[in-house]
Scaffold this motif. Sequence first.
Motif, PDB file in Angstrom:
ATOM      1  N   LEU A 139       0.275  -1.338   0.054  1.00 30.86           N
ATOM      2  CA  LEU A 139      -0.093  -0.223   0.022  1.00 30.86           C
ATOM      3  C   LEU A 139       0.348   1.433  -0.320  1.00 30.86           C
ATOM      4  CD1 LEU A 139      -2.748  -1.066   2.532  1.00 30.86           C
ATOM      5  CD2 LEU A 139      -3.044  -0.792   0.217  1.00 30.86           C
ATOM      6  N   LYS A 142       1.921   2.154  -3.142  1.00 37.09           N
ATOM      7  CA  LYS A 142       0.543   2.465  -4.469  1.00 37.09           C
ATOM      8  C   LYS A 142       0.718   3.775  -3.549  1.00 37.09           C
ATOM      9  CE  LYS A 142      -3.160  -0.219  -4.572  1.00 37.09           C
ATOM     10  NZ  LYS A 142      -4.481  -1.007  -4.450  1.00 37.09           N
ATOM     11  N   LEU A 170      -6.881   1.566   3.771  1.00 38.51           N
ATOM     12  CA  LEU A 170      -6.848   0.267   2.785  1.00 38.51           C
ATOM     13  C   LEU A 170      -6.694  -1.268   3.642  1.00 38.51           C
ATOM     14  CD1 LEU A 170      -5.926   2.587  -1.133  1.00 38.51           C
ATOM     15  CD2 LEU A 170      -7.713   1.676  -0.470  1.00 38.51           C
ATOM     16  N   ILE A 198      -6.127   9.418  -5.582  1.00 37.19           N
ATOM     17  CA  ILE A 198      -7.671   8.891  -5.535  1.00 37.19           C
ATOM     18  C   ILE A 198      -8.352   8.449  -7.000  1.00 37.19           C
ATOM     19  CG2 ILE A 198     -10.216   9.479  -5.639  1.00 37.19           C
ATOM     20  CD1 ILE A 198      -8.842  12.228  -2.969  1.00 37.19           C
ATOM     21  N   ASP A 200      -6.144   6.961  -9.277  1.00 36.15           N
ATOM     22  CA  ASP A 200      -5.325   5.859  -9.220  1.00 36.15           C
ATOM     23  C   ASP A 200      -6.086   4.463  -8.367  1.00 36.15           C
ATOM     24  OD1 ASP A 200      -3.299   7.380 -10.537  1.00 36.15           O
ATOM     25  OD2 ASP A 200      -1.832   6.957  -9.055  1.00 36.15           O
ATOM     26  N   LEU A 201      -6.819   5.179  -7.448  1.00 36.19           N
ATOM     27  CA  LEU A 201      -7.357   4.023  -7.129  1.00 36.19           C
ATOM     28  C   LEU A 201      -8.844   3.957  -7.790  1.00 36.19           C
ATOM     29  CD1 LEU A 201      -7.403   5.044  -3.444  1.00 36.19           C
ATOM     30  CD2 LEU A 201      -6.558   3.204  -4.497  1.00 36.19           C
ATOM     31  N   LYS A 202      -9.512   4.541  -8.164  1.00 31.32           N
ATOM     32  CA  LYS A 202     -10.851   4.892  -9.700  1.00 31.32           C
ATOM     33  C   LYS A 202     -10.240   4.297 -10.725  1.00 31.32           C
ATOM     34  CE  LYS A 202     -14.440   6.028 -11.970  1.00 31.32           C
ATOM     35  NZ  LYS A 202     -14.521   5.269 -12.790  1.00 31.32           N
ATOM     36  N   SER A 204      -8.685   1.347 -10.724  1.00 29.54           N
ATOM     37  CA  SER A 204      -8.679  -0.190 -10.308  1.00 29.54           C
ATOM     38  C   SER A 204      -9.509  -0.461  -9.682  1.00 29.54           C
ATOM     39  CB  SER A 204      -7.575   0.037  -8.877  1.00 29.54           C
ATOM     40  OG  SER A 204      -7.631   0.710  -7.236  1.00 29.54           O
ATOM     41  N   THR A 206     -11.808   1.072  -7.200  1.00 26.89           N
ATOM     42  CA  THR A 206     -11.929   1.193  -5.720  1.00 26.89           C
ATOM     43  C   THR A 206     -12.987   1.709  -5.565  1.00 26.89           C
ATOM     44  OG1 THR A 206      -9.759   0.610  -5.790  1.00 26.89           O
ATOM     45  CG2 THR A 206     -11.371   2.105  -3.887  1.00 26.89           C
ATOM     46  N   MET A 208     -15.843   4.608  -4.625  1.00 24.95           N
ATOM     47  CA  MET A 208     -15.622   5.201  -3.328  1.00 24.95           C
ATOM     48  C   MET A 208     -16.645   6.392  -3.374  1.00 24.95           C
ATOM     49  SD  MET A 208     -11.115   6.791  -4.565  1.00 24.95           S
ATOM     50  CE  MET A 208     -12.402   6.694  -6.379  1.00 24.95           C
TER      51      MET A 208
END
Length: 262
Positions: A139, A142, A170, A198, A200-202, A204, A206, A208
């Motif tokens: 993490l 990440k 996470l 955030i 980058d999380l989108k 992948s 995630t 949210m």
Amino acid sequence: MSLLKVSNIKKSFGKVEVLKGIDFELERGKALSIIGSSGSGKTTLLRCLNFLETPDEGTMSIDNNVIFDAASHQKLSDAEIRRNRLRFGLVFQSFNLFPQYNVIDNLTLAPKLRLKEENLSKEERKARIEEIEANAWSLLEKVDLVNKAKNYPCELSGGQQQRVAIARALALSPDILCFDEPTSALDPELTGEVLKVICDLKSSNTTMIVVTHEMEFAKNVSDEVIFMADGVIEEMGTPAEIFDSPKSPKTQAFLRKSLEMF
């Protein structure tokens, strides 16, 4: 199929009705932004979702399983509330890192504490601890903070602290990651690094929910946008529907004022 379903959530503090009946659904892997003026009920809604506040009315379901029903006469136990909270990760405005622990310990503390609730052998516990620590380092990669693993929060910039807070949320593998104005406590030059994480999380997938005042972020990253006003969802739709052709006069006025500020 919806991952999260929220129905008729109401919440009052004394005689002040903050949430007046909130209904929405969120699909797995989607990003929902919640915008609106201060006092519209955005943060209270997020706190209800995370069981930091108890709604007065309404229901909440994840994967078609009811996790909260205000009409039920059976009060949730502390253990049930803890289990429900684990379905949601929450990133606060003000980071809320533990100042006495370094970065890597901030990430591993809660997962290691959860092990105490599991009936594991010594060997199984050792293996799980190794998994937790490996996941924490992953993490940190990440959020691009491996080089800060042994630093303490006071040694980090605001943007770095918020990135650690995202990694910490996470670490418990929540179904839904929630953000409460994640950049409001940051200087403008630090906002970009948090928004990048955030984004980058989108990418992948995630799931949210982001309460935000960053209109460009909400417009460009969200799958759906909710505009709240006076404790209700005034308007909900795609970013194009909300930002390019809002129907509600309240939405129009809010966006016009927001654009004037920049």
